[in-house]
Structure formats: C-alpha cells, structure tokens
Design an enzyme around this catalytic site. Sequence first.
Site, PDB file in Angstrom:
ATOM      1  N   TYR A   1      31.199  22.017 -50.616  1.00 20.76           N
ATOM      2  CA  TYR A   1      29.986  22.620 -50.219  1.00 20.76           C
ATOM      3  C   TYR A   1      29.573  23.795 -51.025  1.00 20.76           C
ATOM      4  CZ  TYR A   1      26.808  24.880 -46.958  1.00 20.76           C
ATOM      5  OH  TYR A   1      25.599  25.916 -46.305  1.00 20.76           O
TER       6      TYR A   1
ATOM      7  N   ASP B   1      38.925  22.168 -45.031  1.00 22.80           N
ATOM      8  CA  ASP B   1      37.792  22.063 -44.081  1.00 22.80           C
ATOM      9  C   ASP B   1      37.873  20.360 -43.829  1.00 22.80           C
ATOM     10  OD1 ASP B   1      35.191  21.757 -43.389  1.00 22.80           O
ATOM     11  OD2 ASP B   1      34.533  23.169 -44.615  1.00 22.80           O
TER      12      ASP B   1
ATOM     13  N   LYS C   1      28.529  20.794 -36.713  1.00 18.82           N
ATOM     14  CA  LYS C   1      28.451  19.503 -36.907  1.00 18.82           C
ATOM     15  C   LYS C   1      29.141  18.585 -35.830  1.00 18.82           C
ATOM     16  CE  LYS C   1      27.206  21.149 -40.942  1.00 18.82           C
ATOM     17  NZ  LYS C   1      27.393  22.537 -40.985  1.00 18.82           N
TER      18      LYS C   1
ATOM     19  N   ARG D   1      33.994  40.450 -26.400  1.00 18.08           N
ATOM     20  CA  ARG D   1      34.258  40.186 -27.960  1.00 18.08           C
ATOM     21  C   ARG D   1      35.538  39.705 -28.257  1.00 18.08           C
ATOM     22  NH1 ARG D   1      36.029  44.352 -31.198  1.00 18.08           N
ATOM     23  NH2 ARG D   1      35.021  45.923 -29.796  1.00 18.08           N
TER      24      ARG D   1
END
Length: 404
Positions: free
Chosen positions: A119, A192, A217, A66
């Site tokens: 978005y 972004d 993406k 982690r």
Amino acid sequence: MTDRSSDSPKFETMAVTHAEQPPHHERAGDVTMPIHLASTYEAGGIDPDVGLEDLDPDENQYLYSRLANPTRHALEQRIAALEGGDYGMAFASGTSAIVATITASVTPGDHVVAFDDLYGGTKTMLKDLFRERLDVAVDFVDARDTDAVSDAVRDETALIWMETPTNPLLRLCDIEAIASVAESVDATLGVDNTFLSPYFQHPLELGADVVVHSTTKYLNGHSDSIGGAVVTDDADLADEIGFLQQVGMGNMLAPFDAFLTLRGLKTLPLRMRQHESNAAEIAAYLDEHEKVSTVYYPGLESHPQYDLAQRQMEGAGGVLSFELDGDLPDVERFVAELNEFPLAVSLGGVESLIEHPASMTHAPLTPEERAEIGISDSLLRVSVGVEHPKDLIADLESAFDAIE
C-alpha cells in the site's frame, strides 16, 4: 495461540459472542457490549504494591481509558481470538497500528525487507519515516519470489514486512516459506492481513510473528469507523507494542469506534462469503470482456499464483483490479458513468467502490516507482460489495458502453 480444534467455538460463533459478556456488565444483562465512554475509573483503594502493570482488564481492573477501556478490551480480545493469537491491541488507524508494530520491531541501524508492492502509505512510511529519519535501512523486493527475500536479508535484518494479497495488484507471497527465511536470521515476520481478514487467511498459523489490520476495512465492514489492530503470540513483542499504544504514542482506538467494529465483526463471516461470491462473478465477467486487458484476482485460475492461493488462503476475498484497454481519458469516462461503484478510496465495506490507484492510493509514489511495480494509468481497483452481482455487472456494462 487460540485453539482452533474441533471442540473450540467455531469462527462464526467467536465473531458474534467472544468477549461479549465480561464481568463488568453481567449485572446489567446487556446482550451486546455497551460503549464505555468514561475516561477514568474509581480506584478500589491505595495499594503501594500494585503498579499499572498489575492491573488486569480481564478482572475488571481499570484506571484510565488510554491504558485500557472495557469496550476496546472486548474488541482486542475478539480480534485476537479470530486471528488465532494471544494478544490483541486496537489503534486509532491501520497506519498507527503499522507504525507501532514496526517501531517495536526495529532500532536505528537495523534493516527491513519489505514487499515492493505495498500500500502506498505503508511504502512511503518505510521510506520517509524509518529510512530517512530513524536510520533504518529498507530494501523493497518482489516477494512473490521467496529467493528474492532470502537474498535480501542480512545480519542486521530485524523485520520482514509483507502484504498478501498486495494492494492493488493482488500479488501473493508464500507466508510459510518467508517465515522460514525470517527464522533463519532471527527476524520478525509481520503480515498485513487486511485484504482477506482472518476469515480467509491465518498468517500466525503459517509462521508469521505479528499480524496487522486496518479495521476500517472488512473487520468493521460499514465504512463508518477508522481503526487498526495488531495481533501476536509473542509476549515480548506484545509488551513493546502495548507500551507504544498506551504510553509511547498514546494512540488507541476510541470507545465508539471499538463499539462499531465489535458490531461489524458479528457479520464478518456472512459478509466475507458474499464479498467473495460477488467478486468471483465480476472477475469472471471482466476476464472475458474485450475492453479489459488483464484482471488481477487470486480466485481466477489465470492468476499466476493461483496454486499458492489455493494452498494458503481459504478464499480469494472481495478485492480485484483490472487494466482497462484504453488511455486515461477512457478511464475517466468509465468511472464517471458508474452508479453502483462510487469513486472512492478504501475497501471492505458492504458497498462497492472503485478507485484509480495511480491518482489516489498510490499518488505518493513517483511515476517511476509506480511504473516499476506495474501500476499504470489504466489500472482500476474494485472493492466488491454485497449488492446483487447482476446489478453490479449491469452497471459495469453501461460504463464499458460509454467508452466504446
């Protein structure tokens, strides 16, 4: 910031080889980064003077996956290098990357200025999580006008949050100009960069403080992995985001998804060139079609911010939107006729996709909110893949024939 001088490796080389052979697997001779699935690692010994913050993945020092994982660390290094940043962190999704970045940048009582054409998920997050639950004021403005951003900032403004191009209307904001606004009030500028990838746009070089991606993406590029990434040059901000990734949220990218994204990055330059070439051809076709009222694509000279696109971007990307000259039943018949464009959300994969923002990505917004930012029932967003453009255009033509 990563050196982009003529003597440093070029983008295409870094996409293939950067961080590919760190010390921990030199002996095995892997030519690609393997998937390190171990959840924990053997400690070299007990040393009370060494804390977690002293462990260095660059020196093959790992404790618990982690906190750091070799496969994920290689991906974080490569994405940071491609974005031209010093620090990279990979998350389980693009949304978690955005949440961590905003959380690291604001505290209760702070103020955020954001693009109004974000978005839908990001906009809902800013309203319902940060504004309603965490006592962070949020104003949405039309950031195509830098003065609107400047007028919205105030003493409490801690963060300016931008997408450029935006989703789904492909609107642009002037990163360099807004960076000056952010600097004037000592606010963090976050961008972004998912729609263009670091191949076509470099927000850090234009003055942004932090860049985020949905690696789902273009960076992954094959529609088979969900993830997110954050890149920054700010050491203090990187520490805050890293704390949230590893401890505060424990929200890191799994090793297998890191491996898939590392694999995808190797072909990022090739894919982005084909995405853009295909998108430009399809945009020109749609721009001339009698059943299309408007095409939104920054590579078209008809785009109202074409000059900014030429100055700020090195390519127009592979996403476009268009208004069908018809009503909702026409839209339904149009998408039902398509064979090469599955009706699906997401973007950036090698396959072409089409989606209906009003009922899909922006469904969380009210009809009034959608109308206010210009999202109509006749708007369709296309993620143009790398297929042959003539096949894609022929498929679109058959769909237009179906609504004649």
